[in-house]
Design an enzyme around this catalytic site. Structure first.
Site, PDB file in Angstrom:
ATOM      1  N   GLU A  49      15.165 -15.741 -10.316  1.00  0.00           N
ATOM      2  CA  GLU A  49      14.489 -16.382  -9.169  1.00  0.00           C
ATOM      3  C   GLU A  49      15.042 -17.782  -8.937  1.00  0.00           C
ATOM      4  OE1 GLU A  49      10.488 -15.620 -10.566  1.00  0.00           O
ATOM      5  OE2 GLU A  49      10.817 -13.483 -10.236  1.00  0.00           O
ATOM      6  N   GLY A  59       9.560  -7.630 -11.338  1.00  0.00           N
ATOM      7  CA  GLY A  59       8.416  -7.652 -10.431  1.00  0.00           C
ATOM      8  C   GLY A  59       8.353  -6.464  -9.491  1.00  0.00           C
ATOM      9  N   LYS A  74       5.485 -17.570 -14.408  1.00  0.00           N
ATOM     10  CA  LYS A  74       5.985 -17.904 -13.062  1.00  0.00           C
ATOM     11  C   LYS A  74       5.038 -18.929 -12.420  1.00  0.00           C
ATOM     12  CE  LYS A  74       7.856 -13.288 -12.696  1.00  0.00           C
ATOM     13  NZ  LYS A  74       8.819 -12.518 -11.956  1.00  0.00           N
ATOM     14  N   HIS A  99      16.866 -18.105 -14.741  1.00  0.00           N
ATOM     15  CA  HIS A  99      16.063 -16.961 -14.302  1.00  0.00           C
ATOM     16  C   HIS A  99      16.575 -16.536 -12.925  1.00  0.00           C
ATOM     17  CE1 HIS A  99      12.684 -14.539 -12.925  1.00  0.00           C
ATOM     18  NE2 HIS A  99      12.352 -14.416 -14.201  1.00  0.00           N
ATOM     19  N   GLU A 109      17.818  -9.341 -17.800  1.00  0.00           N
ATOM     20  CA  GLU A 109      16.808  -9.011 -16.799  1.00  0.00           C
ATOM     21  C   GLU A 109      17.484  -8.463 -15.545  1.00  0.00           C
ATOM     22  OE1 GLU A 109      12.934 -11.278 -17.514  1.00  0.00           O
ATOM     23  OE2 GLU A 109      14.157 -12.520 -16.208  1.00  0.00           O
ATOM     24  N   SER A 115       9.730  -5.698 -15.517  1.00  0.00           N
ATOM     25  CA  SER A 115       8.607  -4.753 -15.484  1.00  0.00           C
ATOM     26  C   SER A 115       8.307  -4.132 -16.842  1.00  0.00           C
ATOM     27  CB  SER A 115       8.851  -3.666 -14.413  1.00  0.00           C
ATOM     28  OG  SER A 115       8.960  -4.261 -13.128  1.00  0.00           O
ATOM     29  N   ASN A 123       6.420 -15.069 -19.139  1.00  0.00           N
ATOM     30  CA  ASN A 123       6.836 -15.961 -18.056  1.00  0.00           C
ATOM     31  C   ASN A 123       5.730 -15.914 -17.004  1.00  0.00           C
ATOM     32  OD1 ASN A 123       8.005 -17.368 -15.989  1.00  0.00           O
ATOM     33  ND2 ASN A 123       9.515 -15.784 -15.461  1.00  0.00           N
TER      34      ASN A 123
HETATM   35  C1  PEP Z   1      10.278 -12.129 -15.299  1.00  0.00           C
HETATM   36  O1  PEP Z   1       9.771 -12.829 -14.450  1.00  0.00           O
HETATM   37  O2  PEP Z   1      11.083 -12.628 -16.076  1.00  0.00           O
HETATM   38  C2  PEP Z   1       9.902 -10.714 -15.372  1.00  0.00           C
HETATM   39  C3  PEP Z   1      10.515  -9.943 -16.238  1.00  0.00           C
HETATM   40  O3  PEP Z   1       8.903 -10.288 -14.527  1.00  0.00           O
HETATM   41  P1  PEP Z   1       8.170  -8.848 -14.534  1.00  0.00           P
HETATM   42  O4  PEP Z   1       7.837  -8.540 -15.952  1.00  0.00           O
HETATM   43  O5  PEP Z   1       6.957  -9.060 -13.684  1.00  0.00           O
HETATM   44  O6  PEP Z   1       9.126  -7.875 -13.946  1.00  0.00           O
END
Ligand code: PEP
Length: 249
Positions: free
Chosen positions: A98, A173, A11, A96, A167, A211, A9
């Site tokens: 976000e 993040g 982003k 997601h 997630e 992460s 992803n």
């Molecule tokens: C994501 O944006 O779906 C995500 C898992 O980000 P990160 O790996 O940076 O935590």
């Protein structure tokens, strides 16, 4: 055993030059070590045409990060499933955290988006996950089950065609990763919920995201109900993303 899926992803990151360099490095790495798992990159909408051309010989599937719940018409700024389809999009993230947090997306809206993506013959990657406050209040299971239930009830037997991404919001993040045991516990709950809804639930890929990186991917991906990863930050570095893909073999 379900084939694993590693999806990046990106982003709101990238540029024409940076995307080209990243994709060429990924394709070269994949050509040197053929991936035994599915690989996808979910990119910002303006770059879909560039990625469609870069991926025209295969190697990785193309994904989008969001889609409109409407089919078309007077919805300024929105992008429809048929538009995504024209650019060869195979996967589309829906829900997601976000989007839920910054754009007020509800469970019902996410379920409708998943429905649109499925109806267009693409695969929604349905993201679910609890906040830190919800985890600390012991509400993790209730929250992820509620989020997934909305998608199951809107999509009936087609639910076997979705991908789910667990997630935990507190791990996205932040550099804080759910331990393999914490992640597996939630994945098992989601698997059971999917099994109750569909006779074909065992083929649904349930990804972990939050992460995941080159160092922790192997132990997370070794869990029985973790069928892949949704990768944010580490998907922007070719070497790290390739290491995660190798960990999924
Ligand atoms: C994501 O944006 O779906 C995500 C898992 O980000 P990160 O790996 O940076 O935590």
């Amino acid at each position: 055993m379900t084939k694993k899926l590693i999806a990046g992803n990106w982003k709101m990151n990238g540029s024409l030059a940076a995307n080209e360099a990243l994709v060429q490095a990924l394709l070269a790495g994949l050509a040197a070590n053929a991936a035994l798992c599915d690989v996808a990159v979910c990119v910002p909408t303006p770059y879909l045409a560039q990625l469609q051309a870069l991926l025209s010989n295969g190697g990785m599937a193309l994904g989008a990060q969001d889609v409109s719940a409407f089919e078309g018409g007077a919805y300024t700024g929105e992008v429809s499933v048929s538009m995504l389809k024209e650019f060869g999009v195979r996967y589309c993230l829906v829900g997601h955290s976000e989007r839920r947090l910054y754009h007020g997306e509800t469970d019902a809206l996410v379920a409708t988006k998943a429905q649109r993506v499925l109806a267009a013959g693409m695969t929604p990657i349905v993201c679910v996950g609890e906040t830190l406050a919800e985890r600390e209040a012991g509400r993790t299971e209730e929250v992820v089950k509620r989020q997934l239930a909305a998608v199951i009830s809107a999509n009936g037997h087609c639910v076997s065609e979705i991908v789910v991404a667990y997630e935990p919001v507190w791990a996205i993040g932040t550099g804080k990763t759910a331990s393999p045991e914490q992640a597996q516990q939630v994945h098992a709950v989601l698997r059971a919920q999917l099994q109750a809804a569909s006779a074909h639930a065992d083929r649904i890929q349930i990804l972990y995201g939050g992460s995941m990186n080159a160092a922790n991917a192997h132990s997370l991906l070794a869990q029985p109900d973790i069928d892949g990863g949704l990768i944010g930050g580490a998907a922007l570095k070719a070497a790290d993303f390739l290491t995660i893909i190798a960990a999924a073999q």
